[in-house]
Scaffold this motif. Structure first.
Motif, short mmCIF file in Angstrom:
data_model
loop_
_atom_site.label_atom_id
_atom_site.label_comp_id
_atom_site.label_asym_id
_atom_site.label_seq_id
_atom_site.Cartn_x
_atom_site.Cartn_y
_atom_site.Cartn_z
N ALA A 180 8.49 -0.56 12.95
CA ALA A 180 8.29 -1.37 11.75
C ALA A 180 8.69 -2.80 12.10
CB ALA A 180 9.14 -0.84 10.60
N TRP A 181 7.98 -3.77 11.56
CA TRP A 181 8.26 -5.16 11.91
C TRP A 181 7.99 -6.08 10.73
CZ3 TRP A 181 3.98 -8.16 11.28
CH2 TRP A 181 2.74 -7.52 11.30
N LYS A 222 2.12 11.01 25.05
CA LYS A 222 3.54 11.31 24.91
C LYS A 222 4.29 10.23 24.12
CE LYS A 222 3.83 14.12 29.04
NZ LYS A 222 4.55 14.39 30.27
N PRO A 223 3.84 9.93 22.90
CA PRO A 223 4.49 8.89 22.11
C PRO A 223 5.80 9.37 21.49
CG PRO A 223 2.84 9.94 20.79
CD PRO A 223 2.74 10.55 22.17
N SER A 224 6.56 8.44 21.01
CA SER A 224 7.76 8.74 20.24
C SER A 224 7.34 9.32 18.90
CB SER A 224 8.56 7.46 20.01
OG SER A 224 9.60 7.67 19.08
N ASP A 225 8.27 9.97 18.21
CA ASP A 225 7.97 10.45 16.86
C ASP A 225 8.15 9.33 15.83
OD1 ASP A 225 10.72 10.34 17.01
OD2 ASP A 225 11.05 12.41 16.48
N HIS A 226 8.60 8.16 16.26
CA HIS A 226 8.75 6.99 15.42
C HIS A 226 7.72 5.93 15.80
CE1 HIS A 226 12.71 8.49 14.27
NE2 HIS A 226 12.69 7.59 13.31
N ALA A 227 7.36 5.10 14.84
CA ALA A 227 6.55 3.91 15.10
C ALA A 227 7.39 2.69 14.70
CB ALA A 227 5.27 3.95 14.29
N GLN A 241 0.83 -1.20 0.00
CA GLN A 241 0.00 0.00 0.00
C GLN A 241 0.87 1.25 0.00
OE1 GLN A 241 -1.99 0.64 3.80
NE2 GLN A 241 -0.78 -1.02 4.64
N LYS A 242 0.26 2.35 -0.35
CA LYS A 242 0.95 3.63 -0.31
C LYS A 242 0.78 4.23 1.08
CE LYS A 242 0.44 4.55 -5.18
NZ LYS A 242 0.07 5.49 -6.21
N GLY A 243 1.59 5.20 1.37
CA GLY A 243 1.45 5.90 2.64
C GLY A 243 1.94 5.13 3.84
N ILE A 244 3.05 4.42 3.71
CA ILE A 244 3.63 3.71 4.85
C ILE A 244 4.64 4.65 5.50
CG2 ILE A 244 4.99 1.74 5.60
CD1 ILE A 244 3.91 0.24 3.15
N TYR A 245 4.34 5.07 6.72
CA TYR A 245 5.20 6.01 7.43
C TYR A 245 5.70 5.39 8.72
CZ TYR A 245 2.49 9.11 4.42
OH TYR A 245 1.86 9.69 3.35
N THR A 246 6.90 5.79 9.13
CA THR A 246 7.44 5.36 10.43
C THR A 246 7.89 6.55 11.27
OG1 THR A 246 9.67 5.04 9.52
CG2 THR A 246 8.21 3.12 9.53
N TYR A 247 7.71 7.76 10.75
CA TYR A 247 8.10 8.97 11.48
C TYR A 247 7.09 10.07 11.19
CZ TYR A 247 10.49 13.36 12.46
OH TYR A 247 10.80 14.61 12.91
N LEU A 296 8.67 -14.65 3.90
CA LEU A 296 8.03 -13.47 4.45
C LEU A 296 6.54 -13.74 4.62
CD1 LEU A 296 8.31 -10.50 5.30
CD2 LEU A 296 7.92 -9.89 2.91
N ARG A 297 6.05 -13.66 5.85
CA ARG A 297 4.65 -13.96 6.15
C ARG A 297 3.81 -12.73 6.43
NH1 ARG A 297 5.54 -17.49 3.50
NH2 ARG A 297 6.25 -19.51 4.14
N ASP A 298 4.40 -11.73 7.06
CA ASP A 298 3.64 -10.54 7.39
C ASP A 298 4.60 -9.39 7.66
OD1 ASP A 298 1.38 -9.04 7.83
OD2 ASP A 298 0.84 -9.97 9.74
N ALA A 299 4.09 -8.18 7.60
CA ALA A 299 4.90 -6.99 7.84
C ALA A 299 3.97 -5.82 8.13
CB ALA A 299 5.79 -6.68 6.63
N GLY A 300 4.50 -4.83 8.80
CA GLY A 300 3.67 -3.66 9.06
C GLY A 300 4.39 -2.62 9.89
N VAL A 301 3.64 -1.60 10.24
CA VAL A 301 4.12 -0.52 11.10
C VAL A 301 3.08 -0.33 12.20
CG1 VAL A 301 4.70 1.94 11.23
CG2 VAL A 301 5.30 0.62 9.19
N ASP A 302 3.53 -0.32 13.44
CA ASP A 302 2.62 -0.15 14.58
C ASP A 302 2.32 1.33 14.80
OD1 ASP A 302 2.44 -2.85 15.01
OD2 ASP A 302 3.96 -2.90 16.58
N ALA A 303 1.66 1.94 13.83
CA ALA A 303 1.34 3.37 13.90
C ALA A 303 0.34 3.68 15.00
CB ALA A 303 0.81 3.85 12.55
N ASP A 304 -0.43 2.71 15.46
CA ASP A 304 -1.39 2.96 16.53
C ASP A 304 -0.71 3.42 17.82
OD1 ASP A 304 -3.41 2.25 14.83
OD2 ASP A 304 -3.61 0.22 15.61
#
Length: 100
Positions: free
Chosen positions: A91-92, A84-89, A34-40, A70-78
């Motif tokens: 990726a796994w 007070k979260p980090s500015d990064h999420a 998908q488009k729009g994969i962000y980690t920061y 490769l079975r799965d991947a993503g970003v824990d943006a939630d």
């Protein structure tokens, strides 16, 4: 500022493109593709964090020999919704190391 971050340097972007050209797989982009994969996300952007705009600073590449595992991947943006979260999420990726 992001202009001084290595992910924005032309040399870094070229080296990354060469790795992909040599067969390395961008695991987070592959599943889900998908488009729009962000980690920061920039905290100061309009006084907070905007889920629709960010930067992909974290990349997880797998070698061609592991691509079929490769079975799965993503970003824990939630996690960005926490107080007070980090500015990064995070990726796994998930690999099947026992299968074929």
């Amino acid at each position: 500022m992001l202009e001084t971050d290595a992910v924005t340097f032309p040399e870094s972007r070229q080296a990354y493109a060469e790795m992909l050209g040599n067969g390395w797989i961008d695991a987070v982009r592959r599943i889900p593709p998908q488009k729009g994969i962000y980690t920061y996300w920039n905290f100061s952007y309009r006084g907070g964090y905007d889920r629709s705009s960010g930067l992909r600073m974290d990349h997880l590449l797998v070698s061609p020999s592991l691509s079929n595992r490769l079975r799965d991947a993503g970003v824990d943006a939630d996690l960005r919704g926490w107080q007070k979260p980090s500015d990064h999420a995070l990726a796994w990726i998930e690999l099947d190391l026992c299968g074929k």
